[in-house]
Design a protein around this motif. Sequence first.
Motif, PDB file in Angstrom:
ATOM      1  N   GLU A 167      -7.379  -8.021  -5.196  1.00  0.00           N
ATOM      2  CA  GLU A 167      -8.033  -6.724  -5.966  1.00  0.00           C
ATOM      3  C   GLU A 167      -7.044  -5.505  -5.431  1.00  0.00           C
ATOM      4  N   ILE A 168      -7.966  -4.370  -6.006  1.00  0.00           N
ATOM      5  CA  ILE A 168      -7.227  -3.431  -5.588  1.00  0.00           C
ATOM      6  C   ILE A 168      -7.785  -1.852  -5.655  1.00  0.00           C
ATOM      7  N   VAL A 169      -7.516  -0.999  -4.255  1.00  0.00           N
ATOM      8  CA  VAL A 169      -8.626  -0.164  -3.709  1.00  0.00           C
ATOM      9  C   VAL A 169      -7.687   1.317  -3.688  1.00  0.00           C
ATOM     10  N   LEU A 170      -8.670   1.490  -4.347  1.00  0.00           N
ATOM     11  CA  LEU A 170      -8.009   2.825  -4.209  1.00  0.00           C
ATOM     12  C   LEU A 170      -8.212   4.354  -4.641  1.00  0.00           C
ATOM     13  N   ARG A 171      -8.580   5.124  -3.320  1.00  0.00           N
ATOM     14  CA  ARG A 171      -9.382   5.965  -2.766  1.00  0.00           C
ATOM     15  C   ARG A 171      -8.997   7.302  -2.363  1.00  0.00           C
ATOM     16  N   LEU A 172      -9.768   8.574  -2.891  1.00  0.00           N
ATOM     17  CA  LEU A 172      -8.970   9.433  -2.781  1.00  0.00           C
ATOM     18  C   LEU A 172      -9.923  10.264  -1.699  1.00  0.00           C
ATOM     19  N   GLU A 173      -8.960  11.548  -1.170  1.00  0.00           N
ATOM     20  CA  GLU A 173     -10.332  12.371  -0.250  1.00  0.00           C
ATOM     21  C   GLU A 173      -9.545  14.260  -1.120  1.00  0.00           C
ATOM     22  N   LEU A 174     -10.702  14.880  -0.531  1.00  0.00           N
ATOM     23  CA  LEU A 174     -10.424  16.147  -1.003  1.00  0.00           C
ATOM     24  C   LEU A 174     -10.924  16.864  -0.055  1.00  0.00           C
ATOM     25  N   HIS A 175      -9.021  17.502   0.754  1.00  0.00           N
ATOM     26  CA  HIS A 175      -9.555  18.156   2.764  1.00  0.00           C
ATOM     27  C   HIS A 175      -9.681  20.146   1.979  1.00  0.00           C
ATOM     28  N   GLY A 214      -6.704  24.017  -0.557  1.00  0.00           N
ATOM     29  CA  GLY A 214      -6.841  22.714  -0.065  1.00  0.00           C
ATOM     30  C   GLY A 214      -5.744  21.200  -0.729  1.00  0.00           C
ATOM     31  N   ARG A 215      -5.741  20.003  -0.059  1.00  0.00           N
ATOM     32  CA  ARG A 215      -5.382  19.125   0.516  1.00  0.00           C
ATOM     33  C   ARG A 215      -5.817  17.892  -0.804  1.00  0.00           C
ATOM     34  N   ALA A 216      -5.146  16.871  -1.157  1.00  0.00           N
ATOM     35  CA  ALA A 216      -5.815  15.834  -1.783  1.00  0.00           C
ATOM     36  C   ALA A 216      -5.033  14.544  -1.192  1.00  0.00           C
ATOM     37  N   VAL A 217      -5.421  13.510  -0.899  1.00  0.00           N
ATOM     38  CA  VAL A 217      -5.449  12.007  -0.942  1.00  0.00           C
ATOM     39  C   VAL A 217      -5.227  11.384  -1.574  1.00  0.00           C
ATOM     40  N   HIS A 218      -4.668  10.243  -2.115  1.00  0.00           N
ATOM     41  CA  HIS A 218      -4.892   9.532  -3.264  1.00  0.00           C
ATOM     42  C   HIS A 218      -3.636   8.003  -2.438  1.00  0.00           C
ATOM     43  N   GLU A 219      -5.147   7.412  -1.574  1.00  0.00           N
ATOM     44  CA  GLU A 219      -4.391   5.866  -1.390  1.00  0.00           C
ATOM     45  C   GLU A 219      -4.650   4.376  -1.921  1.00  0.00           C
ATOM     46  N   ILE A 220      -3.143   3.437  -2.270  1.00  0.00           N
ATOM     47  CA  ILE A 220      -3.243   3.069  -3.136  1.00  0.00           C
ATOM     48  C   ILE A 220      -3.451   1.710  -2.355  1.00  0.00           C
ATOM     49  N   ARG A 221      -5.034   0.317  -2.304  1.00  0.00           N
ATOM     50  CA  ARG A 221      -3.828  -1.043  -1.438  1.00  0.00           C
ATOM     51  C   ARG A 221      -4.646  -2.262  -2.300  1.00  0.00           C
ATOM     52  N   LEU A 222      -3.382  -3.034  -1.925  1.00  0.00           N
ATOM     53  CA  LEU A 222      -3.337  -4.159  -3.131  1.00  0.00           C
ATOM     54  C   LEU A 222      -4.001  -4.726  -2.350  1.00  0.00           C
ATOM     55  N   SER A 223      -4.663  -6.118  -2.724  1.00  0.00           N
ATOM     56  CA  SER A 223      -4.289  -7.538  -1.598  1.00  0.00           C
ATOM     57  C   SER A 223      -4.817  -8.504  -3.332  1.00  0.00           C
ATOM     58  N   ALA A 236       0.644  -1.306  -0.149  1.00  0.00           N
ATOM     59  CA  ALA A 236      -0.249  -0.355   0.020  1.00  0.00           C
ATOM     60  C   ALA A 236       1.015   1.684   0.288  1.00  0.00           C
ATOM     61  N   CYS A 237       0.061   1.729  -0.704  1.00  0.00           N
ATOM     62  CA  CYS A 237       0.860   3.821  -0.173  1.00  0.00           C
ATOM     63  C   CYS A 237       0.123   4.403   0.076  1.00  0.00           C
ATOM     64  N   ARG A 238      -0.087   5.602  -0.171  1.00  0.00           N
ATOM     65  CA  ARG A 238      -0.232   7.049   0.805  1.00  0.00           C
ATOM     66  C   ARG A 238       0.104   8.413   0.265  1.00  0.00           C
ATOM     67  N   LEU A 239      -0.039   8.739  -0.791  1.00  0.00           N
ATOM     68  CA  LEU A 239       0.009  10.293  -1.124  1.00  0.00           C
ATOM     69  C   LEU A 239      -0.746  11.041  -0.889  1.00  0.00           C
TER      70      LEU A 239
END
Length: 295
Positions: free
Chosen positions: A134-142, A122-131, A107-110
């Motif tokens: 499957e792979i999960v991509l998550r975005l946050e906008l603060h 503002g701040r953006a976060v992109h988190e990528i998790r691999l298992s 996994a990594c968090r950018l």
Amino acid sequence: MHLIHIEADGVRATIAPEAGGRLLQLEIRDGDATRPLLLAPDDPAALRTEPLAWGCYPMVPWPGRMEGARFTWDGRACALAANDGPHAIHGAGVYAAWTVDSASRNACRLGLELSDPWPFPGRAVHEIRLSPGEIVLRLELHATGGVVFPGGLGWHPWFRRDVVPGEDPRVRLEATDIYETRPDLIPTGRLLPVAGEADLREGPALGVRGLDCCYRGVRGPAAVRWGALELTMASSPNVGHAVVHTPERKFCIEPQTCAPDTFNLAARGVEGSGIATVRPGAPLTAETRWSWRRI
């Protein structure tokens, strides 16, 4: 260019933080074969000269085109960089270098501090998790600095057509409406019923379909089949829009929270375009989860 590799049970993902915080490649196991799903350049330096053409990049703080590279928010006229003729396209994140907040084996968090030409702190976060599987991509906008602003999130994957040689990809997407667009692909605000080559509800082969459509009211996961290999794309409930684009050699299924030009559509009174309000302490978040199997 610094690349991050994460792995899980023989599946490998390559991430390019400096090139738009993107997932550059996803290599999955299909029996005895390794299948790269995304179009990626032989030389990663091409990501700097053609940032919109490769991998899967986050679209933040808005997806798609913004008419005239401008919008109005709370009485304030806001100007953006015009980088698609007179329009602004695909947000600010794809053109920026993201920082690596954390990284592990799978996994990594950018992170990205949003700045000019985006007019709000503002701040953006992109988190990528691999298992496995499957792979999960998550975005946050603060929203930072005590400022409220409009927002939208999405991902722009460039899938390969030749993942399984000789197998024309088939795409299934459940939606009943698409946005009518002008020749420059700016939505008029009018909705059209899904019909003809834009109707993907039965999972047809892509063939020579020339699509560049934004679907609204997407229901359930999208799916891609290359022969017996199926990829399922399930997203969070607020991801109710998707753009499907089908040029030669590649194609896109872009899950997103809103329509292109959503800020201007909402200002004109068009309802249901998916515009979100981002407040301090109440970030906009979205997730897309991709899984694969043989059927």
